[in-house]
Write an enzyme that holds these catalytic residues in place. Sequence first.
Site, PDB file in Angstrom:
ATOM      1  N   ASP A  32       2.471  74.637 -51.593  1.00 19.63           N
ATOM      2  CA  ASP A  32       3.136  75.018 -52.837  1.00 19.63           C
ATOM      3  C   ASP A  32       4.036  76.223 -52.505  1.00 19.63           C
ATOM      4  O   ASP A  32       3.560  77.348 -52.421  1.00 19.63           O
ATOM      5  CB  ASP A  32       2.104  75.378 -53.904  1.00 19.63           C
ATOM      6  CG  ASP A  32       2.786  75.805 -55.197  1.00 19.63           C
ATOM      7  OD1 ASP A  32       2.086  75.909 -56.221  1.00 19.63           O
ATOM      8  OD2 ASP A  32       4.013  76.055 -55.181  1.00 19.63           O
TER       9      ASP A  32
ATOM     10  N   LYS B  19      11.821  77.959 -58.873  1.00 17.53           N
ATOM     11  CA  LYS B  19      12.382  79.309 -58.926  1.00 17.53           C
ATOM     12  C   LYS B  19      13.746  79.445 -58.244  1.00 17.53           C
ATOM     13  O   LYS B  19      14.771  79.085 -58.794  1.00 17.53           O
ATOM     14  CB  LYS B  19      11.356  80.300 -58.363  1.00 17.53           C
ATOM     15  CG  LYS B  19      10.038  80.312 -59.184  1.00 17.53           C
ATOM     16  CD  LYS B  19       9.075  81.332 -58.671  1.00 17.53           C
ATOM     17  CE  LYS B  19       7.688  81.133 -59.223  1.00 17.53           C
ATOM     18  NZ  LYS B  19       7.500  81.671 -60.573  1.00 17.53           N
TER      19      LYS B  19
ATOM     20  N   TYR C 207      -2.274  79.916 -57.756  1.00 20.31           N
ATOM     21  CA  TYR C 207      -1.852  79.322 -59.033  1.00 20.31           C
ATOM     22  C   TYR C 207      -0.766  78.302 -58.735  1.00 20.31           C
ATOM     23  O   TYR C 207       0.166  78.584 -57.972  1.00 20.31           O
ATOM     24  CB  TYR C 207      -1.317  80.401 -59.967  1.00 20.31           C
ATOM     25  CG  TYR C 207      -0.748  79.882 -61.276  1.00 20.31           C
ATOM     26  CD1 TYR C 207       0.622  79.925 -61.532  1.00 20.31           C
ATOM     27  CD2 TYR C 207      -1.571  79.335 -62.261  1.00 20.31           C
ATOM     28  CE1 TYR C 207       1.150  79.450 -62.722  1.00 20.31           C
ATOM     29  CE2 TYR C 207      -1.051  78.854 -63.462  1.00 20.31           C
ATOM     30  CZ  TYR C 207       0.319  78.916 -63.684  1.00 20.31           C
ATOM     31  OH  TYR C 207       0.837  78.435 -64.877  1.00 20.31           O
TER      32      TYR C 207
HETATM   33  P1  KE4 Z   1       6.455  77.039 -63.376  1.00 20.92           P
HETATM   34  O1  KE4 Z   1       5.877  75.815 -64.039  1.00 20.92           O
HETATM   35  O2  KE4 Z   1       6.037  78.320 -64.085  1.00 20.92           O
HETATM   36  O3  KE4 Z   1       7.958  76.955 -63.126  1.00 20.92           O
HETATM   37  O4  KE4 Z   1       5.835  77.113 -61.891  1.00 20.92           O
HETATM   38  C1  KE4 Z   1       4.433  77.082 -61.743  1.00 20.92           C
HETATM   39  C2  KE4 Z   1       4.074  77.693 -60.400  1.00 20.92           C
HETATM   40  C3  KE4 Z   1       3.713  76.849 -59.364  1.00 20.92           C
HETATM   41  N1  KE4 Z   1       3.388  77.335 -58.149  1.00 20.92           N
HETATM   42  C4  KE4 Z   1       3.418  78.667 -57.903  1.00 20.92           C
HETATM   43  C5  KE4 Z   1       3.054  79.163 -56.537  1.00 20.92           C
HETATM   44  C6  KE4 Z   1       3.782  79.578 -58.931  1.00 20.92           C
HETATM   45  O5  KE4 Z   1       3.783  80.903 -58.681  1.00 20.92           O
HETATM   46  C7  KE4 Z   1       4.119  79.080 -60.200  1.00 20.92           C
HETATM   47  C8  KE4 Z   1       4.491  79.993 -61.354  1.00 20.92           C
HETATM   48  N2  KE4 Z   1       4.507  81.381 -61.065  1.00 20.92           N
HETATM   49  C9  KE4 Z   1       4.209  82.252 -62.171  1.00 20.92           C
HETATM   50  C10 KE4 Z   1       4.207  83.708 -61.677  1.00 20.92           C
HETATM   51  N3  KE4 Z   1       3.323  83.946 -60.600  1.00 20.92           N
HETATM   52  C11 KE4 Z   1       5.138  82.062 -63.313  1.00 20.92           C
HETATM   53  C12 KE4 Z   1       5.143  83.157 -64.350  1.00 20.92           C
HETATM   54  C13 KE4 Z   1       4.593  82.693 -65.656  1.00 20.92           C
HETATM   55  O6  KE4 Z   1       3.626  81.904 -65.669  1.00 20.92           O
HETATM   56  O7  KE4 Z   1       5.137  83.135 -66.685  1.00 20.92           O
END
Ligand code: KE4
Length: 425
Positions: free
Chosen positions: A236, A264, A144
Site C-alpha cells: 500500500d 494522493k 491504515y
Molecule cells: P483515501 O481513501 O483516504 O484516499 O486513502 C486511504 C489510505 C490508504 N492507504 C494509506 C496508506 C493511507 O494513508 C490512506 C489514507 N491516509 C489518511 C492519512 N493518514 C487520510 C486522511 C484522512 O483519513 O482524512
Amino acid sequence: MNIQESRILFEKAKEYIPGGVNSPVRAFKSVGGTPRFINKGNGSKIFDVDGNSYIDYICSWGAIILGHAEISVISAVRDAMENGTSFGAATPLEVELAETIVDAVPGIEQVRLVSSGTEAVMSAIRLARGYTNRNRIIKFEGCYHGHADSMLIKAGSGAATFGIPDSLGIPADIAKYTTVVPYNDLEAVKQVMDTDVAAIIVEPVCGNMGVVLPQEGFLEGLREITTEYGSLLIFDEVITGFRLSYGGAQQVYGITPDITCLGKIIGGGFPIGAYGGKREIMECISPIGGVYQAGTLSGNPVAVQAGLITLKMLSIIGVYEFLDKHTTKLVDGIQKAAKKAGVTITINRMASMFSVFFTETSVTNYSTAMTSDSEKYAAFFNSLLNDGIYLPPSRLEAWFVGLAHTAEDIEQTIETVERAFSRLK
Ligand code: KE4
C-alpha cells in the site's frame, strides 16, 4: 490568535455534517481545540477563514508535494476544465498517466485508476482473492489502508487468527477473513500463514501509526513468505508512492510486490487512487477478467491532468535530493531543540516524511508508537498551531515536507518548535 470565524463555522458545520467534518481526523479530537477552516493555500502555506497563516506540514496528508496552488498544476487544470470535467468515457490523458506510472513503479506492468486510496485497496484485495481463489488477508497493526470493511479490523485476542471489527457495521463473517499481526514481526506472520491467504497487505514504510520503518529483512521476509505460500504481496503505497522516491518504497528497498496501491500524490490534490501489478494478475480485472471493479469518475480528466503535471515535476533530476536536504535540516533542528529543552522525543524519518514521538522508546510497531505521550503531543501541536505551524492533529500521523517549503520556512519552524518545547517543560 483570533479563530472566531473557524469557531462559528465549526458550530454550523456540526449542524449539517457528522462531527462537523468530512473525515474524522480533521475534527482535532485527539489534540483538542477548534479545527481551523482553511480557505486558501499557496506554496508552503495555508490560510484560515480568520486570515491566520500557517506553514503546512500536512500537505493534504502528503498529496500536495509540489506545494499549494502550484502554478503549472493550476494552469494545466484550468485548460483541462475548459474542455469539460468528466465524460465517463476513455480519454487520452489517462493512458498517459497509466504509462507514466508503469514506467515509474517497478512492480506495475498494468494499472487501473480509481478515485481514492480506499477504492484502490478495496479493489486490490478483491483482485488478490479473485486471482488466488482464496479468502484470507493478513494486515499489520497500526497500518491504515482506508475504510473498506475488510481493512477496519483489529487484532483478535491472543493467537486467535480471526480479526475483530474495528468499526461498527462490519459483520463478523467479513472480519474473520482478516488477520492482524504486529508490524515488523515475521514470526507472527509465519504463525498465522496458511494456504488460504490470498494476500499480505503492508505499508512498506508506515505513515499511519506515525512513521515506522521496516526493520532489516522485514519486507524481504514478506516477499519470501508470500512466494512460498502462493499468496500475493500488496504494497500500500498510497503515501509512499512518489514520496520516498520516484519509484516509491519498492524502488528504495528493492522489493517487488505483486500489487501496488497508489493515491494522493498521483492526483496532485484531486480525488484519485490506483492499483497496479503484474500483467497476469491485472488481466483478471473486468472487462477482460472475472474480478469486477468500476467507477464513474475513474480516470477523471481533470484529476489525471493534475497528477500528470505533478509526476512530471517529480521526475526532474534533483527533486528528491532537495526534499531530502530540507527534511534533514528540519529533523536535525527539532532534535537539537528537544535536547536543548531537555524534552525526550524519538523521531522516525524516511525521505521527506517523519514523525515526532514523545517517548524514549524506539518506535518499531503500533504498541511502541502508542507509548508516545498524547498529552505532550497535544500541547506541542497547539503551541505550534497558535504560532503558525500546522502539524497533523494526531500523534499517529506523519509530517510531510514538500518542494514549496523554503529554507526560511524550515528556520521559522525550528524556532517555533524551540518555543513549544520550552513551554512543555
Ligand atoms: P483515501 O481513501 O483516504 O484516499 O486513502 C486511504 C489510505 C490508504 N492507504 C494509506 C496508506 C493511507 O494513508 C490512506 C489514507 N491516509 C489518511 C492519512 N493518514 C487520510 C486522511 C484522512 O483519513 O482524512
